[in-house]
Design a protein around this motif. Structure first.
Motif, mmCIF file in Angstrom:
data_model
loop_
_atom_site.group_PDB
_atom_site.id
_atom_site.type_symbol
_atom_site.label_atom_id
_atom_site.label_comp_id
_atom_site.label_asym_id
_atom_site.label_seq_id
_atom_site.Cartn_x
_atom_site.Cartn_y
_atom_site.Cartn_z
ATOM 1 N N SER A 1 60.199 -9.258 18.323
ATOM 2 C CA SER A 1 59.832 -7.860 18.107
ATOM 3 C C SER A 1 59.870 -7.053 19.401
ATOM 4 C CB SER A 1 58.429 -7.782 17.496
ATOM 5 O OG SER A 1 57.436 -8.190 18.436
ATOM 6 N N LEU A 2 59.800 -7.718 20.548
ATOM 7 C CA LEU A 2 59.810 -7.011 21.833
ATOM 8 C C LEU A 2 61.209 -6.843 22.416
ATOM 9 C CD1 LEU A 2 56.834 -8.869 23.611
ATOM 10 C CD2 LEU A 2 56.742 -6.735 22.298
ATOM 11 N N ALA A 3 62.137 -7.685 22.014
ATOM 12 C CA ALA A 3 63.435 -7.757 22.678
ATOM 13 C C ALA A 3 64.206 -6.443 22.682
ATOM 14 C CB ALA A 3 64.273 -8.856 22.020
ATOM 15 N N SER A 4 64.108 -5.657 21.636
ATOM 16 C CA SER A 4 64.894 -4.423 21.545
ATOM 17 C C SER A 4 64.162 -3.201 22.077
ATOM 18 C CB SER A 4 65.290 -4.173 20.077
ATOM 19 O OG SER A 4 64.131 -4.048 19.264
ATOM 20 N N LYS B 1 38.059 -28.087 25.205
ATOM 21 C CA LYS B 1 37.601 -27.672 26.533
ATOM 22 C C LYS B 1 38.721 -27.054 27.370
ATOM 23 C CE LYS B 1 33.948 -31.147 26.737
ATOM 24 N NZ LYS B 1 33.376 -32.302 27.484
ATOM 25 N N ALA B 2 39.950 -27.054 26.867
ATOM 26 C CA ALA B 2 41.068 -26.499 27.628
ATOM 27 C C ALA B 2 40.959 -24.985 27.698
ATOM 28 C CB ALA B 2 42.391 -26.903 26.977
ATOM 29 N N THR B 3 41.462 -24.425 28.790
ATOM 30 C CA THR B 3 41.474 -22.968 28.969
ATOM 31 C C THR B 3 42.465 -22.339 27.999
ATOM 32 O OG1 THR B 3 40.904 -23.181 31.300
ATOM 33 C CG2 THR B 3 41.926 -21.123 30.622
ATOM 34 N N THR B 4 42.090 -21.213 27.418
ATOM 35 C CA THR B 4 42.986 -20.527 26.490
ATOM 36 C C THR B 4 43.840 -19.498 27.228
ATOM 37 O OG1 THR B 4 41.308 -18.840 25.980
ATOM 38 C CG2 THR B 4 41.372 -20.803 24.577
ATOM 39 N N VAL B 5 44.895 -19.059 26.558
ATOM 40 C CA VAL B 5 45.797 -18.064 27.118
ATOM 41 C C VAL B 5 46.100 -17.026 26.045
ATOM 42 C CG1 VAL B 5 47.782 -19.511 26.523
ATOM 43 C CG2 VAL B 5 48.059 -17.693 28.208
ATOM 44 N N SER B 6 46.263 -15.779 26.465
ATOM 45 C CA SER B 6 46.647 -14.707 25.550
ATOM 46 C C SER B 6 47.996 -14.152 25.978
ATOM 47 C CB SER B 6 45.597 -13.588 25.549
ATOM 48 O OG SER B 6 44.361 -14.034 25.033
ATOM 49 N N LEU B 7 48.874 -13.930 25.021
ATOM 50 C CA LEU B 7 50.202 -13.362 25.260
ATOM 51 C C LEU B 7 50.252 -12.025 24.539
ATOM 52 C CD1 LEU B 7 52.211 -16.648 24.619
ATOM 53 C CD2 LEU B 7 51.335 -15.786 26.799
ATOM 54 N N LEU B 8 50.250 -10.939 25.314
ATOM 55 C CA LEU B 8 50.037 -9.608 24.754
ATOM 56 C C LEU B 8 51.212 -8.674 25.070
ATOM 57 C CD1 LEU B 8 46.344 -9.224 26.000
ATOM 58 C CD2 LEU B 8 47.140 -10.265 23.860
ATOM 59 N N PRO B 9 51.686 -7.909 24.095
ATOM 60 C CA PRO B 9 52.765 -6.949 24.358
ATOM 61 C C PRO B 9 52.322 -5.910 25.393
ATOM 62 C CG PRO B 9 52.432 -7.253 21.999
ATOM 63 C CD PRO B 9 51.284 -7.919 22.673
ATOM 64 N N VAL B 10 53.192 -5.601 26.333
ATOM 65 C CA VAL B 10 52.908 -4.582 27.347
ATOM 66 C C VAL B 10 53.221 -3.210 26.757
ATOM 67 C CG1 VAL B 10 53.592 -3.660 29.596
ATOM 68 C CG2 VAL B 10 53.354 -6.143 29.281
ATOM 69 N N THR B 11 52.296 -2.284 26.919
ATOM 70 C CA THR B 11 52.512 -0.918 26.419
ATOM 71 C C THR B 11 52.857 0.057 27.530
ATOM 72 O OG1 THR B 11 50.133 -0.475 26.569
ATOM 73 C CG2 THR B 11 50.987 -1.256 24.450
#
Length: 235
Positions: A175-178, A91-101
């Motif tokens: 993968s996002l750091a660089s 029942k917990a709320t989900t979260v999405s972590l998405l790369p910014v384009t």
């Protein structure tokens, strides 16, 4: 000794034994056992009185009525009473972590799939687009808590991952750091709303992330505590 007297003696012994047993226990199951013992003794006594009066037909009805009363009016049967569980992960709320384009000034155009960041007295509204295919979608965190930032004292929510999602998050942030701005950011999306887009400088391996809003001070105490409660499966 007739049958009714023997039944009464049996029920009395059962009653006393159960009462002695539940003194050593707590909880609904123990209370229910007491109720069953008391109900059984009442039935036996009533059966004896009716038998002595020769009311054999009334006895069957009285026994049935008494046991229905015990079953319907008392607490749930002992064998279906389970220990209390803290929260429900499903029942917990989900979260999405998405790369910014991309991140551009001005609100998003309706239907373009972006997330509009509200304006402030010093900043214009922004439109943030993400790549949902390469992100972590609809995950449930292992725990979440509201707290004050040790840097500026503003409210934030710290969320921790399960071991499997911790590994996925380390890979994603690595993968996002660089990448150049703004593609070195990941969007935190909860309930279809953008709650922040932190910049990544290196792979994050500590297994947690912080929701602090798109701008400093976005979260009030009430908002942070409500969000943490909705995210935490142990609430």
């Amino acid at each position: 000794m007739n049958d009714s007297t023997g039944d009464l003696l049996h029920e009395t012994l059962l009653h006393d034994t159960l009462h002695t047993h539940v003194r050593e226990r707590d909880g609904d199951a123990g209370a229910h056992l007491v109720g069953l013992a008391d109900g059984a003794l009442r039935v036996a006594r009533r059966r004896q009185r009716l038998t002595r009066a020769g009311a054999g037909v009334a006895l069957a009805a009285a026994v049935a009525t008494a046991w229905v009363a015990v079953a319907d009016d008392g607490p749930p049967r002992a064998h279906v009473v389970h220990p209390a569980h803290r929260g429900d992960a499903t029942k917990a709320t989900t979260v999405s972590l998405l790369p910014v384009t991309s991140s551009t000034e001005g609100p998003c155009t309706q239907g373009d799939g972006g997330y509009t960041v509200h304006p402030t007295p010093t900043d214009r509204a922004r439109c943030v687009h993400t790549d949902s295919a390469k992100g972590m979608r609809d995950i449930r965190v292992a725990s979440a808590k509201a707290e004050k930032s040790g840097v500026d004292g503003s409210w934030q929510v710290e969320a921790k991952f399960s071991p499997a999602d911790r590994t996925r998050f380390a890979t994603l942030t690595g993968s996002l750091a660089s990448a150049p701005q703004p593609r070195n950011q990941f969007a935190i999306v909860i309930d279809g709303r953008l709650w922040g887009a932190p910049t990544v400088a290196h792979s994050i391996t500590v297994g947690r992330f912080v929701v602090s809003g798109y701008y400093v001070g976005d979260l009030t105490s009430a908002v942070a505590h409500d969000l943490a409660q909705r995210l935490d499966p142990g609430r």
